[in-house]
Design a protein around this motif. Structure first.
Motif, PDB file in Angstrom:
ATOM      1  N   ALA A  69       0.828  -1.214   0.000  1.00  0.00           N
ATOM      2  CA  ALA A  69       0.000   0.000   0.000  1.00  0.00           C
ATOM      3  C   ALA A  69       0.861   1.263   0.000  1.00  0.00           C
ATOM      4  N   ALA A  70       2.048   1.194   0.577  1.00  0.00           N
ATOM      5  CA  ALA A  70       2.931   2.358   0.643  1.00  0.00           C
ATOM      6  C   ALA A  70       3.573   2.657  -0.702  1.00  0.00           C
ATOM      7  N   ARG A  71       3.802   1.628  -1.484  1.00  0.00           N
ATOM      8  CA  ARG A  71       4.494   1.818  -2.761  1.00  0.00           C
ATOM      9  C   ARG A  71       3.588   2.465  -3.806  1.00  0.00           C
ATOM     10  N   ALA A  72       2.328   2.146  -3.833  1.00  0.00           N
ATOM     11  CA  ALA A  72       1.317   2.780  -4.696  1.00  0.00           C
ATOM     12  C   ALA A  72       1.820   3.087  -6.102  1.00  0.00           C
ATOM     13  N   GLY A  73       2.349   2.091  -6.776  1.00  0.00           N
ATOM     14  CA  GLY A  73       2.791   2.275  -8.145  1.00  0.00           C
ATOM     15  C   GLY A  73       4.228   2.723  -8.308  1.00  0.00           C
ATOM     16  N   SER A  74       4.870   3.146  -7.245  1.00  0.00           N
ATOM     17  CA  SER A  74       6.278   3.538  -7.295  1.00  0.00           C
ATOM     18  C   SER A  74       7.136   2.338  -6.906  1.00  0.00           C
ATOM     19  N   SER A  75       8.399   2.414  -7.248  1.00  0.00           N
ATOM     20  CA  SER A  75       9.300   1.328  -6.868  1.00  0.00           C
ATOM     21  C   SER A  75       9.777   1.519  -5.430  1.00  0.00           C
ATOM     22  N   THR A  76      10.230   0.434  -4.855  1.00  0.00           N
ATOM     23  CA  THR A  76      10.791   0.487  -3.498  1.00  0.00           C
ATOM     24  C   THR A  76      11.998   1.414  -3.478  1.00  0.00           C
ATOM     25  N   ASP A  77      12.814   1.357  -4.525  1.00  0.00           N
ATOM     26  CA  ASP A  77      14.010   2.211  -4.592  1.00  0.00           C
ATOM     27  C   ASP A  77      13.652   3.693  -4.556  1.00  0.00           C
ATOM     28  N   GLU A  78      12.617   4.082  -5.297  1.00  0.00           N
ATOM     29  CA  GLU A  78      12.190   5.489  -5.328  1.00  0.00           C
ATOM     30  C   GLU A  78      11.701   5.940  -3.962  1.00  0.00           C
ATOM     31  N   LYS A  79      10.854   5.135  -3.337  1.00  0.00           N
ATOM     32  CA  LYS A  79      10.317   5.491  -2.018  1.00  0.00           C
ATOM     33  C   LYS A  79      11.423   5.543  -0.976  1.00  0.00           C
ATOM     34  N   ALA A  80      12.342   4.577  -1.029  1.00  0.00           N
ATOM     35  CA  ALA A  80      13.434   4.536  -0.059  1.00  0.00           C
ATOM     36  C   ALA A  80      14.369   5.736  -0.227  1.00  0.00           C
TER      37      ALA A  80
END
Length: 82
Positions: A48-59
């Motif tokens: 739910a946190a990623r919402a279409g973005s990659s883990t790398d971008e969010k991190a």
């Protein structure tokens, strides 16, 4: 410490911060506090946190917000160092 040593130390760490549907805004203060107490923190980014973005971008965004270094991402888990 070099990145390889930090990755080895992070291997045995438990996840202490979970990013859920409230997004990264809701965990910035908690991560900042934990990085003040200890050098390495492992964070799990739920679907739910990623919402279409990659883990790398969010991190990377989270690392910028807490002024920390992103050591690695593996799967949906990220390791931060300060």
């Amino acid at each position: 410490m070099d990145t390889q040593e930090l990755k080895q130390q992070a291997h045995d760490l438990d996840v202490t911060v979970w990013v859920g549907k409230s997004g990264i805004d809701s965990v910035v203060d908690e991560l900042d506090d934990q990085l003040t107490d200890r050098d390495l923190v492992k964070v799990k980014l739920l679907r739910a946190a990623r919402a279409g973005s990659s883990t790398d971008e969010k991190a990377a965004d989270l690392a910028d917000r807490v002024d920390a270094e992103l050591i690695e991402t593996r799967g949906h888990t990220a390791v931060f160092y300060r």
